[in-house]
Design a protein around this motif. Structure first.
Motif, PDB file in Angstrom:
ATOM      1  N   ALA A  22      -3.806  27.655  19.675  1.00 27.25           N
ATOM      2  CA  ALA A  22      -2.769  27.347  20.855  1.00 27.25           C
ATOM      3  C   ALA A  22      -1.532  28.305  20.708  1.00 27.25           C
ATOM      4  CB  ALA A  22      -2.573  26.001  20.331  1.00 27.25           C
ATOM      5  N   LEU A  23      -0.942  28.519  19.587  1.00 28.30           N
ATOM      6  CA  LEU A  23       0.090  29.320  19.509  1.00 28.30           C
ATOM      7  C   LEU A  23       0.091  30.504  20.038  1.00 28.30           C
ATOM      8  CD1 LEU A  23       3.119  29.876  18.249  1.00 28.30           C
ATOM      9  CD2 LEU A  23       2.093  30.363  16.214  1.00 28.30           C
ATOM     10  N   VAL A  24      -1.306  31.294  19.666  1.00 29.15           N
ATOM     11  CA  VAL A  24      -1.473  32.464  19.892  1.00 29.15           C
ATOM     12  C   VAL A  24      -1.600  32.847  21.730  1.00 29.15           C
ATOM     13  CG1 VAL A  24      -3.321  34.509  19.983  1.00 29.15           C
ATOM     14  CG2 VAL A  24      -2.475  33.399  17.810  1.00 29.15           C
ATOM     15  N   VAL A  25      -2.416  31.715  22.200  1.00 32.76           N
ATOM     16  CA  VAL A  25      -2.776  31.480  23.698  1.00 32.76           C
ATOM     17  C   VAL A  25      -1.131  31.446  24.441  1.00 32.76           C
ATOM     18  CG1 VAL A  25      -3.746  29.955  25.486  1.00 32.76           C
ATOM     19  CG2 VAL A  25      -5.023  30.639  23.420  1.00 32.76           C
ATOM     20  N   GLU A  26      -0.523  30.677  23.750  1.00 34.92           N
ATOM     21  CA  GLU A  26       0.924  30.488  24.429  1.00 34.92           C
ATOM     22  C   GLU A  26       1.828  31.902  24.404  1.00 34.92           C
ATOM     23  OE1 GLU A  26       3.711  28.395  26.633  1.00 34.92           O
ATOM     24  OE2 GLU A  26       1.580  28.186  26.498  1.00 34.92           O
ATOM     25  N   ALA A  27       1.698  32.497  23.247  1.00 38.34           N
ATOM     26  CA  ALA A  27       2.169  33.845  23.087  1.00 38.34           C
ATOM     27  C   ALA A  27       1.795  34.791  24.054  1.00 38.34           C
ATOM     28  CB  ALA A  27       2.199  34.109  21.633  1.00 38.34           C
ATOM     29  N   LYS A  28       0.353  34.741  24.339  1.00 38.40           N
ATOM     30  CA  LYS A  28      -0.092  35.770  25.312  1.00 38.40           C
ATOM     31  C   LYS A  28       0.403  35.465  26.627  1.00 38.40           C
ATOM     32  CE  LYS A  28      -4.188  37.730  22.734  1.00 38.40           C
ATOM     33  NZ  LYS A  28      -5.027  38.534  23.054  1.00 38.40           N
ATOM     34  N   ARG A  29       0.345  34.236  26.816  1.00 39.29           N
ATOM     35  CA  ARG A  29       0.648  33.626  28.514  1.00 39.29           C
ATOM     36  C   ARG A  29       2.193  34.009  28.419  1.00 39.29           C
ATOM     37  NH1 ARG A  29       3.419  30.140  30.589  1.00 39.29           N
ATOM     38  NH2 ARG A  29       4.318  28.994  29.224  1.00 39.29           N
ATOM     39  N   LEU A  30       2.990  34.280  27.525  1.00 39.77           N
ATOM     40  CA  LEU A  30       4.610  34.442  27.597  1.00 39.77           C
ATOM     41  C   LEU A  30       4.789  36.053  27.785  1.00 39.77           C
ATOM     42  CD1 LEU A  30       5.941  31.664  25.540  1.00 39.77           C
ATOM     43  CD2 LEU A  30       5.990  31.975  27.980  1.00 39.77           C
ATOM     44  N   GLY A  31       3.652  36.560  27.432  1.00 36.95           N
ATOM     45  CA  GLY A  31       3.789  38.178  27.436  1.00 36.95           C
ATOM     46  C   GLY A  31       4.254  38.889  25.852  1.00 36.95           C
ATOM     47  N   LEU A  32       4.086  37.872  24.996  1.00 35.92           N
ATOM     48  CA  LEU A  32       4.633  38.392  23.534  1.00 35.92           C
ATOM     49  C   LEU A  32       3.267  39.429  23.146  1.00 35.92           C
ATOM     50  CD1 LEU A  32       6.281  35.488  23.720  1.00 35.92           C
ATOM     51  CD2 LEU A  32       6.839  36.139  21.216  1.00 35.92           C
ATOM     52  N   SER A  33       4.051  40.214  22.355  1.00 37.52           N
ATOM     53  CA  SER A  33       3.055  41.259  21.619  1.00 37.52           C
ATOM     54  C   SER A  33       2.500  40.464  20.128  1.00 37.52           C
ATOM     55  CB  SER A  33       3.600  42.563  21.199  1.00 37.52           C
ATOM     56  OG  SER A  33       4.457  42.492  20.246  1.00 37.52           O
ATOM     57  N   GLU A  34       1.708  41.024  19.441  1.00 37.49           N
ATOM     58  CA  GLU A  34       1.355  40.309  17.938  1.00 37.49           C
ATOM     59  C   GLU A  34       2.509  40.653  17.287  1.00 37.49           C
ATOM     60  OE1 GLU A  34      -1.807  41.052  14.554  1.00 37.49           O
ATOM     61  OE2 GLU A  34      -1.958  42.066  16.471  1.00 37.49           O
ATOM     62  N   GLY A  35       3.138  41.807  17.467  1.00 35.98           N
ATOM     63  CA  GLY A  35       4.295  41.736  16.508  1.00 35.98           C
ATOM     64  C   GLY A  35       5.501  41.094  16.781  1.00 35.98           C
ATOM     65  N   GLN A  36       5.643  40.693  18.062  1.00 34.55           N
ATOM     66  CA  GLN A  36       6.877  39.863  18.337  1.00 34.55           C
ATOM     67  C   GLN A  36       6.336  38.311  17.882  1.00 34.55           C
ATOM     68  OE1 GLN A  36       6.415  40.819  22.605  1.00 34.55           O
ATOM     69  NE2 GLN A  36       8.616  41.520  22.536  1.00 34.55           N
ATOM     70  N   LEU A  37       5.236  38.003  17.926  1.00 37.14           N
ATOM     71  CA  LEU A  37       4.767  36.612  17.360  1.00 37.14           C
ATOM     72  C   LEU A  37       4.869  36.603  16.017  1.00 37.14           C
ATOM     73  CD1 LEU A  37       3.487  33.864  17.928  1.00 37.14           C
ATOM     74  CD2 LEU A  37       1.476  34.960  17.950  1.00 37.14           C
ATOM     75  N   VAL A  38       4.397  37.682  15.224  1.00 43.66           N
ATOM     76  CA  VAL A  38       4.751  37.682  13.958  1.00 43.66           C
ATOM     77  C   VAL A  38       6.060  37.534  13.362  1.00 43.66           C
ATOM     78  CG1 VAL A  38       4.100  38.928  11.739  1.00 43.66           C
ATOM     79  CG2 VAL A  38       2.542  38.659  13.389  1.00 43.66           C
ATOM     80  N   ALA A  39       6.895  38.318  14.197  1.00 40.37           N
ATOM     81  CA  ALA A  39       8.410  38.269  13.831  1.00 40.37           C
ATOM     82  C   ALA A  39       8.989  36.781  13.772  1.00 40.37           C
ATOM     83  CB  ALA A  39       9.033  39.195  14.559  1.00 40.37           C
ATOM     84  N   ARG A  40       8.572  36.356  15.094  1.00 40.01           N
ATOM     85  CA  ARG A  40       9.184  34.893  15.339  1.00 40.01           C
ATOM     86  C   ARG A  40       8.535  33.883  14.222  1.00 40.01           C
ATOM     87  NH1 ARG A  40      13.227  33.784  16.699  1.00 40.01           N
ATOM     88  NH2 ARG A  40      12.547  31.544  16.904  1.00 40.01           N
ATOM     89  N   LEU A  41       7.251  33.982  13.956  1.00 41.40           N
ATOM     90  CA  LEU A  41       6.844  33.042  12.873  1.00 41.40           C
ATOM     91  C   LEU A  41       7.386  33.466  11.580  1.00 41.40           C
ATOM     92  CD1 LEU A  41       4.351  31.271  12.125  1.00 41.40           C
ATOM     93  CD2 LEU A  41       3.143  33.262  11.686  1.00 41.40           C
ATOM     94  N   ARG A  42       7.986  34.540  11.240  1.00 42.78           N
ATOM     95  CA  ARG A  42       8.543  34.955   9.876  1.00 42.78           C
ATOM     96  C   ARG A  42       9.760  34.246   9.971  1.00 42.78           C
ATOM     97  NH1 ARG A  42       6.364  40.713   9.445  1.00 42.78           N
ATOM     98  NH2 ARG A  42       4.497  40.315   8.002  1.00 42.78           N
ATOM     99  N   SER A  43      10.629  34.407  11.182  1.00 43.22           N
ATOM    100  CA  SER A  43      12.014  33.855  11.419  1.00 43.22           C
ATOM    101  C   SER A  43      11.988  32.267  11.288  1.00 43.22           C
ATOM    102  CB  SER A  43      12.469  34.289  12.693  1.00 43.22           C
ATOM    103  OG  SER A  43      13.837  33.610  12.828  1.00 43.22           O
ATOM    104  N   THR A  44      11.035  31.959  11.775  1.00 47.48           N
ATOM    105  CA  THR A  44      10.822  30.427  11.919  1.00 47.48           C
ATOM    106  C   THR A  44      10.799  29.820  10.464  1.00 47.48           C
ATOM    107  OG1 THR A  44      10.097  30.324  14.211  1.00 47.48           O
ATOM    108  CG2 THR A  44       9.651  28.172  13.084  1.00 47.48           C
ATOM    109  N   TRP A  45       9.591  30.434   9.896  1.00 48.85           N
ATOM    110  CA  TRP A  45       9.285  30.262   8.489  1.00 48.85           C
ATOM    111  C   TRP A  45      10.498  29.916   7.498  1.00 48.85           C
ATOM    112  CZ3 TRP A  45       4.469  28.643   6.599  1.00 48.85           C
ATOM    113  CH2 TRP A  45       4.351  28.591   5.259  1.00 48.85           C
ATOM    114  N   LYS A  46      11.486  31.120   7.807  1.00 48.72           N
ATOM    115  CA  LYS A  46      12.519  31.230   6.799  1.00 48.72           C
ATOM    116  C   LYS A  46      13.747  30.228   7.063  1.00 48.72           C
ATOM    117  CE  LYS A  46      12.622  36.205   6.151  1.00 48.72           C
ATOM    118  NZ  LYS A  46      13.123  37.701   6.527  1.00 48.72           N
TER     119      LYS A  46
END
Length: 126
Positions: A98-122
């Motif tokens: 669901a997260l990947v589908v929503e990220a793609k819908r919003l036009g985020l790249s894989e790198g942008q999604l991973v960066a947001r995930l890391r930021s949120t994790w921290k």
């Protein structure tokens, strides 16, 4: 009210759906070690399922090391509930999809999604 939510899926045995929901609640911390677990009678009444189905799920959870039955006290979440890495990965599959589908819908790249995930994790680990 039950301490977990079962997402009813047609064609899948209710006992399996119940086991999955309990494992997910333990993994998410909604069910903690030592917490009382509803009786078979309560499960069957609240979920509107056959008591035999509820008993089957409780037996599976007991055999899997998630629950323990304490005579005279009732059923509880084991102090060291066992959830394998494979089960944890399976629990994460749908939310990640669901997260990947929503990220793609919003036009985020894989790198942008991973960066947001890391930021949120921290942020959550602070």
């Amino acid at each position: 009210m039950l301490p977990f939510e079962v997402q009813h899926q047609p064609g899948k045995p209710v006992s399996e759906q119940l086991v999955y929901a309990v494992k997910k609640a333990v993994a998410q911390g909604r069910l903690r070690p030592g917490d009382a677990f509803p009786s078979v009678r309560t499960l069957s009444r609240e979920m509107r399922i056959n008591p035999n189905t509820a008993q089957k799920a409780v037996s599976q959870l007991t055999q899997a090391g998630i629950l323990e039955i304490q005579p005279g006290i009732g059923t509880r979440v084991r102090e060291q509930a066992v959830i394998s890495q494979d089960e944890m990965a399976a629990l994460m599959e749908k939310p990640l999809e669901a997260l990947v589908v929503e990220a793609k819908r919003l036009g985020l790249s894989e790198g942008q999604l991973v960066a947001r995930l890391r930021s949120t994790w921290k942020n959550l680990n602070r």
